[in-house]
Design a protein around this motif. Structure first.
Motif, PDB file in Angstrom:
ATOM      1  N   GLN A 260       1.643  -4.052 -15.102  1.00  0.00           N
ATOM      2  CA  GLN A 260       0.446  -3.284 -15.435  1.00  0.00           C
ATOM      3  C   GLN A 260      -0.638  -3.522 -14.388  1.00  0.00           C
ATOM      4  O   GLN A 260      -0.669  -4.565 -13.723  1.00  0.00           O
ATOM      5  CB  GLN A 260      -0.110  -3.722 -16.795  1.00  0.00           C
ATOM      6  CG  GLN A 260       0.880  -3.744 -17.925  1.00  0.00           C
ATOM      7  CD  GLN A 260       1.273  -2.374 -18.397  1.00  0.00           C
ATOM      8  OE1 GLN A 260       0.432  -1.469 -18.448  1.00  0.00           O
ATOM      9  NE2 GLN A 260       2.538  -2.185 -18.757  1.00  0.00           N
TER      10      GLN A 260
ATOM     11  N   GLN B   3      -7.015  11.868 -19.729  1.00  0.00           N
ATOM     12  CA  GLN B   3      -6.310  10.996 -18.781  1.00  0.00           C
ATOM     13  C   GLN B   3      -6.835  11.161 -17.354  1.00  0.00           C
ATOM     14  O   GLN B   3      -6.308  10.551 -16.423  1.00  0.00           O
ATOM     15  CB  GLN B   3      -4.798  11.276 -18.816  1.00  0.00           C
ATOM     16  CG  GLN B   3      -4.090  10.681 -20.007  1.00  0.00           C
ATOM     17  CD  GLN B   3      -2.785  10.005 -19.628  1.00  0.00           C
ATOM     18  OE1 GLN B   3      -2.489   9.760 -18.466  1.00  0.00           O
ATOM     19  NE2 GLN B   3      -1.991   9.669 -20.625  1.00  0.00           N
TER      20      GLN B   3
ATOM     21  N   GLU C 155       1.220   7.040 -16.706  1.00  0.00           N
ATOM     22  CA  GLU C 155       0.687   6.980 -18.066  1.00  0.00           C
ATOM     23  C   GLU C 155       0.746   8.321 -18.784  1.00  0.00           C
ATOM     24  O   GLU C 155       0.692   8.368 -20.016  1.00  0.00           O
ATOM     25  CB  GLU C 155      -0.758   6.480 -18.039  1.00  0.00           C
ATOM     26  CG  GLU C 155      -0.904   5.031 -17.636  1.00  0.00           C
ATOM     27  CD  GLU C 155      -0.302   4.065 -18.645  1.00  0.00           C
ATOM     28  OE1 GLU C 155      -0.333   4.360 -19.850  1.00  0.00           O
ATOM     29  OE2 GLU C 155       0.215   3.016 -18.215  1.00  0.00           O
TER      30      GLU C 155
ATOM     31  N   MET D 264      -2.691   0.232 -16.841  1.00  0.00           N
ATOM     32  CA  MET D 264      -1.886   1.323 -16.309  1.00  0.00           C
ATOM     33  C   MET D 264      -0.557   0.779 -15.817  1.00  0.00           C
ATOM     34  O   MET D 264      -0.514  -0.241 -15.116  1.00  0.00           O
ATOM     35  CB  MET D 264      -2.618   2.021 -15.152  1.00  0.00           C
ATOM     36  CG  MET D 264      -3.906   2.700 -15.555  1.00  0.00           C
ATOM     37  SD  MET D 264      -4.683   3.577 -14.165  1.00  0.00           S
ATOM     38  CE  MET D 264      -3.499   4.919 -13.885  1.00  0.00           C
TER      39      MET D 264
ATOM     40  N   ARG E  50      -6.184   8.355 -23.777  1.00  0.00           N
ATOM     41  CA  ARG E  50      -4.863   8.939 -24.059  1.00  0.00           C
ATOM     42  C   ARG E  50      -4.889   9.990 -25.157  1.00  0.00           C
ATOM     43  O   ARG E  50      -3.870  10.572 -25.477  1.00  0.00           O
ATOM     44  CB  ARG E  50      -3.856   7.847 -24.465  1.00  0.00           C
ATOM     45  CG  ARG E  50      -3.160   7.173 -23.298  1.00  0.00           C
ATOM     46  CD  ARG E  50      -4.002   6.146 -22.649  1.00  0.00           C
ATOM     47  NE  ARG E  50      -3.266   5.353 -21.662  1.00  0.00           N
ATOM     48  CZ  ARG E  50      -3.780   4.332 -21.020  1.00  0.00           C
ATOM     49  NH1 ARG E  50      -5.021   3.948 -21.266  1.00  0.00           N
ATOM     50  NH2 ARG E  50      -3.066   3.673 -20.127  1.00  0.00           N
TER      51      ARG E  50
ATOM     52  N   TRP F 139       2.848   1.792 -26.746  1.00  0.00           N
ATOM     53  CA  TRP F 139       2.171   1.504 -25.477  1.00  0.00           C
ATOM     54  C   TRP F 139       1.696   0.064 -25.408  1.00  0.00           C
ATOM     55  O   TRP F 139       1.885  -0.619 -24.398  1.00  0.00           O
ATOM     56  CB  TRP F 139       0.986   2.451 -25.308  1.00  0.00           C
ATOM     57  CG  TRP F 139       0.153   2.184 -24.093  1.00  0.00           C
ATOM     58  CD1 TRP F 139       0.404   2.592 -22.812  1.00  0.00           C
ATOM     59  CD2 TRP F 139      -1.077   1.437 -24.035  1.00  0.00           C
ATOM     60  NE1 TRP F 139      -0.603   2.153 -21.969  1.00  0.00           N
ATOM     61  CE2 TRP F 139      -1.514   1.444 -22.699  1.00  0.00           C
ATOM     62  CE3 TRP F 139      -1.847   0.780 -24.995  1.00  0.00           C
ATOM     63  CZ2 TRP F 139      -2.687   0.807 -22.293  1.00  0.00           C
ATOM     64  CZ3 TRP F 139      -3.015   0.140 -24.590  1.00  0.00           C
ATOM     65  CH2 TRP F 139      -3.426   0.164 -23.255  1.00  0.00           C
TER      66      TRP F 139
ATOM     67  N   SER G 172       2.531   6.514 -21.860  1.00  0.00           N
ATOM     68  CA  SER G 172       1.532   6.131 -22.864  1.00  0.00           C
ATOM     69  C   SER G 172       1.952   6.460 -24.285  1.00  0.00           C
ATOM     70  O   SER G 172       1.292   6.020 -25.236  1.00  0.00           O
ATOM     71  CB  SER G 172       0.208   6.850 -22.595  1.00  0.00           C
ATOM     72  OG  SER G 172      -0.412   6.375 -21.439  1.00  0.00           O
TER      73      SER G 172
END
Length: 343
Positions: free
Chosen positions: A75, A11, A270, A31, A206, A217, A274
């Motif tokens: 996002q 990440q 995130e 994101m 991720r 997600w 995520s």
């Protein structure tokens, strides 16, 4: 496998690989950008030299775009991925938003949607970047009165149609612009090709993550998520850890993690959002300190990747409160955050 260390590395929260916000957002795919002020830190803290001005330049120039997309929520996406994301993800996001409209007993007929969209487009064309107040003024000039809730749905519908996207970055207020003035239309991508790219972006950034994490997600159907994993072929491989099956990529980052580091993580980051299951980095008994059941996330502190406290981004000091372990100084990381605000 040390899933905490792997997530920190992949990440980009430690040993960062990217220099610019645009590179970072492109790597992450999408994101969460729910908190308008702190989405900037969520991106910048994952770059080598966090800079608010660098983020603003990328945002204002349209290299980074903010819109409602995955799960119908805010996002950030890179301009190079924008049209791929719209084509792939907008239909499911639109279905989600229409479900919310039905539950709120809001119905928007097609003729109303087209009329309001025309006004939104004309207002954005005239002003370049428009705030909600600008839009309300334009509607008033056309003899239209509309509550904020209904207007927000019209704006989301315009975003998902590829008509509106983010305008210039202001300190506190979101702005909107004509997409055609910010993002060049690229050639359409085959859906399987887009799904493969989308899947690769998720797992590379991720990992380790499960199928259930990917479904949560992405907001996509489980069938599409399974297909994306199948399309990835040998790029993804399974690893079983604590009774759960995780996916790792062949180019998974494994080196660069060092203990003794605190991270000041913004809300909706995130690092937590995520994943459907967050217990790897957040002990379940402290879940309420990070987010509630209504989806409201708080700023949190991570010590060696484990969520252990809360902090205050808008105070003169971090006001760190630890709920795991003994209180420790976060001044070094807070100084990094403060430098970001001035650069």
């Amino acid at each position: 496998m040390n899933p905490v260390a792997l997530r920190l590395l992949n990440q980009q929260l430690v040993s960062q690989q990217f220099t610019t916000p645009t590179e970072l957002v492109g790597y992450m795919g999408a994101m969460q950008a729910q908190e308008y002020r702190l989405m900037r830190w969520a991106v910048a803290m994952r770059t080598r030299k966090p800079s608010h001005n660098a983020f603003k330049k990328a945002f204002d120039s349209g290299r980074i775009i903010r819109l409602h997309l995955l799960r119908g929520t805010w996002q950030l996406v890179a301009a190079e991925d924008y049209w791929m994301m719209i084509d792939l993800c907008a239909p499911k996001a639109l279905s989600t938003i229409k479900g919310w409209m039905n539950s709120n007993r809001i119905s928007i007929p097609d003729d109303e949607a087209m009329q309001i969209r025309d006004i939104l487009m004309q207002t954005a064309a005239n002003l370049g970047s428009v705030t909600k107040e600008d839009i309300i003024q334009a509607l008033t000039e056309h003899g239209i009165s509309m509550d904020d809730h209904r207007l927000s749905y019209h704006i989301r519908l315009a975003e998902l149609s590829g008509t509106l996207c983010s305008g210039d970055l202001l300190p506190l207020k979101a702005t909107y612009a004509l997409t055609e003035s910010k993002v060049k239309r690229t050639g359409s991508m085959d859906r399987d090709e887009a799904l493969l790219l989308f899947t690769r972006k998720y797992f590379q950034s991720r990992q380790p993550a499960t199928l259930e994490d990917f479904v949560w997600w992405s907001g996509m159907n489980i069938g599409d998520c399974r297909k994306g994993i199948a399309l990835a072929g040998d790029y993804l491989h399974e690893v079983k850890w604590n009774g759960r099956m995780f996916y790792l990529t062949d180019d998974c980052r494994t080196r660069g993690f060092r203990r003794g580091r605190h991270l000041l993580i913004p809300p909706y980051d995130e690092y937590l959002i995520s994943y459907k299951s967050r217990d790897i980095v957040l002990p379940p008994e402290y879940r309420h300190r990070a987010h509630n059941n209504s989806g409201i996330f708080q700023p949190v502190i991570a010590r060696d990747g484990i969520i252990c406290g809360n902090w205050a981004p808008f105070r003169n000091d971090p006001r760190a409160e630890f709920f795991i372990g003994e209180p420790e100084s976060v001044e070094e990381e807070y100084a990094r955050y403060k430098r970001f605000l001035t650069k």
